[in-house]
Design an enzyme around this catalytic site. Sequence first.
Site, PDB file in Angstrom:
ATOM      1  N   GLY A 233      -7.869   1.688  -0.577  1.00 46.90           N
ATOM      2  CA  GLY A 233      -8.608   2.867  -1.018  1.00 46.90           C
ATOM      3  C   GLY A 233      -8.902   3.901   0.048  1.00 46.90           C
ATOM      4  N   GLU A 271      -5.663  -4.682   1.561  1.00 48.15           N
ATOM      5  CA  GLU A 271      -4.398  -4.385   0.852  1.00 48.15           C
ATOM      6  C   GLU A 271      -4.396  -2.883   0.615  1.00 48.15           C
ATOM      7  OE1 GLU A 271      -4.682  -6.878  -2.665  1.00 48.15           O
ATOM      8  OE2 GLU A 271      -6.185  -5.548  -3.520  1.00 48.15           O
ATOM      9  N   GLY A 273      -2.560   0.958   0.400  1.00 45.40           N
ATOM     10  CA  GLY A 273      -1.347   1.652  -0.017  1.00 45.40           C
ATOM     11  C   GLY A 273      -1.261   3.046   0.569  1.00 45.40           C
ATOM     12  N   ARG A 274      -1.972   3.976  -0.068  1.00 37.12           N
ATOM     13  CA  ARG A 274      -1.868   5.399   0.258  1.00 37.12           C
ATOM     14  C   ARG A 274      -1.983   5.690   1.761  1.00 37.12           C
ATOM     15  NH1 ARG A 274      -2.956   9.455  -3.221  1.00 37.12           N
ATOM     16  NH2 ARG A 274      -3.997   7.938  -4.566  1.00 37.12           N
ATOM     17  N   CYS A 343      10.237  23.157 -18.038  1.00 33.65           N
ATOM     18  CA  CYS A 343       9.799  24.124 -19.038  1.00 33.65           C
ATOM     19  C   CYS A 343       8.369  23.819 -19.473  1.00 33.65           C
ATOM     20  CB  CYS A 343      10.702  24.064 -20.260  1.00 33.65           C
ATOM     21  SG  CYS A 343      12.423  24.225 -19.835  1.00 33.65           S
ATOM     22  N   TYR A 372       2.431   7.426  -3.821  1.00 37.16           N
ATOM     23  CA  TYR A 372       2.143   7.885  -5.181  1.00 37.16           C
ATOM     24  C   TYR A 372       2.818   9.240  -5.420  1.00 37.16           C
ATOM     25  CZ  TYR A 372      -1.376   4.233  -4.684  1.00 37.16           C
ATOM     26  OH  TYR A 372      -2.010   3.044  -4.454  1.00 37.16           O
TER      27      TYR A 372
HETATM   28  C1  LIG Z   1      -3.730   0.396  -5.960  1.00 39.92           C
HETATM   29  C2  LIG Z   1      -4.441  -0.763  -5.416  1.00 39.92           C
HETATM   30  C3  LIG Z   1      -4.594  -0.905  -4.025  1.00 39.92           C
HETATM   31  C4  LIG Z   1      -4.177   0.147  -3.049  1.00 39.92           C
HETATM   32  O1  LIG Z   1      -4.972   1.302  -3.185  1.00 39.92           O
HETATM   33  P1  LIG Z   1      -4.794   2.521  -2.165  1.00 39.92           P
HETATM   34  O2  LIG Z   1      -5.802   3.517  -2.635  1.00 39.92           O
HETATM   35  O3  LIG Z   1      -3.390   3.010  -2.293  1.00 39.92           O
HETATM   36  O4  LIG Z   1      -5.076   2.010  -0.792  1.00 39.92           O
HETATM   37  C5  LIG Z   1      -5.189  -2.068  -3.575  1.00 39.92           C
HETATM   38  N1  LIG Z   1      -5.622  -3.033  -4.427  1.00 39.92           N
HETATM   39  C6  LIG Z   1      -5.504  -2.913  -5.768  1.00 39.92           C
HETATM   40  C7  LIG Z   1      -5.999  -3.992  -6.641  1.00 39.92           C
HETATM   41  C8  LIG Z   1      -4.914  -1.778  -6.300  1.00 39.92           C
HETATM   42  O5  LIG Z   1      -4.827  -1.655  -7.626  1.00 39.92           O
END
Ligand SMILES: *Cc1c(COP(=O)(O)O)cnc(C)c1O
Length: 394
Positions: A233, A271, A273-274, A343, A372
């Site tokens: 997050g 964990e 991502g972004r 369009c 994303y």
């Molecule tokens: C999407 C997600 C993440 C990663 O979130 P980011 O905002 O991209 O860091 C981690 N854990 C769970 C359960 C998610 O659904």
Amino acid sequence: MTLPVAVTRCIDQLKAEHEGPLCAYVYDLLALEQHIKAMREVLPDNCELFYAAKANPEARVLKTLAPWVDGFEAASGGELAWLHEQCPDEPLIFGGPGKLDRELDIAMQYSVSAFHVESVTELRSLARIARQRGVRAALMLRLNLKLTQAPQSRLVMGGKPTPFGLDEQGLASALQLLREEPSLELKGLHFHMLSHQLDVDAHLALIRSYFLTFRQLCVDHDLQLPVLNVGGGMGINYQNPAQSFDWPRFCQGLKGLVDEFGMGATRIRFEIGRFISAACGYYVMQVLDIKSSHGEFFAIGRGGTHHFRTPAAQDHNHPFTVMRGTNPPQISGQDVTLVGQLCTPKDVLARQQPVAQLAIGDLLVFSLAGAYAWNISHQNFLMHEPPLKVFIDG
Ligand SMILES: *Cc1c(COP(=O)(O)O)cnc(C)c1O
């Protein structure tokens, strides 16, 4: 934003090599590697870093990250199969709502490090399938509890009614079931309550309440749990990347909390991502047309939100840089709306943004397009060609 030299060089080369208006994703894998190494370096010793693959599951991205992360998080059966195929030696954790029995079964064959259980129904299915296979399933319970510190950011998915995780009642049922079910092994608790977090102090306050809750639940239910998963997050500030989540300062504060709460013997797992993959990606559109409509300028680029939905999904003006070509400018020192070839009036990547100069044939380079982005886009809408995909890897 000024683009890194490696990126402009790569785009210049692409333009020289390909005929016709350019449309491409460029991924700077060297920058990605530097970034993940730097993140790793300041992480306290008892912490683990997993990559949440749903942010960008490109094989080359995964393989660049693999040596520097503790494993990958799969948020679906499809991601799990892909991760297993691409990185068979990496530890995998398996989350996400609505897992199929078949997917749980395959995950057991893959020996995932942990199932992230989202509901009591899922816990029952997991127990049944583990029993059938004669194995013990290692799992974490994903929790959606009312914490002392309410999560705060643009996207909150915990501490309030959501489809994710277990609330207080669900947790009680799950713990009851776990006591009676030898085929299940509870490894820890899992929280992922928000995304787009830009505020380090707010996030440290949230982690503090995870620690408090974790310790309290261990005491109340007589649990010895080796792992606490604190989710991801961490946010990117798309308008001002310099104000993105301050990871080094966060890690410093985290170390303080680990000491204060005596969490040194617990593995704290992230964990993310972004925050890992956003900065390595660039989306490039060559300008096909420039027009004025009722007094406003529009530049139409090759591509659009069907390749790069991020600005539409986030409802923001995405940051971009103009790489000028050789045509004389049609716009000088004016505002222009950058759109794609769809369009629909929703196909906007940035609205009424000032540009110094712009001409047909120039390149619009959107940065922070590594998370994303391509993979959340409605790629088949209007059946335009896909973008080129290139990797900077030295
Ligand atoms: C999407 C997600 C993440 C990663 O979130 P980011 O905002 O991209 O860091 C981690 N854990 C769970 C359960 C998610 O659904």
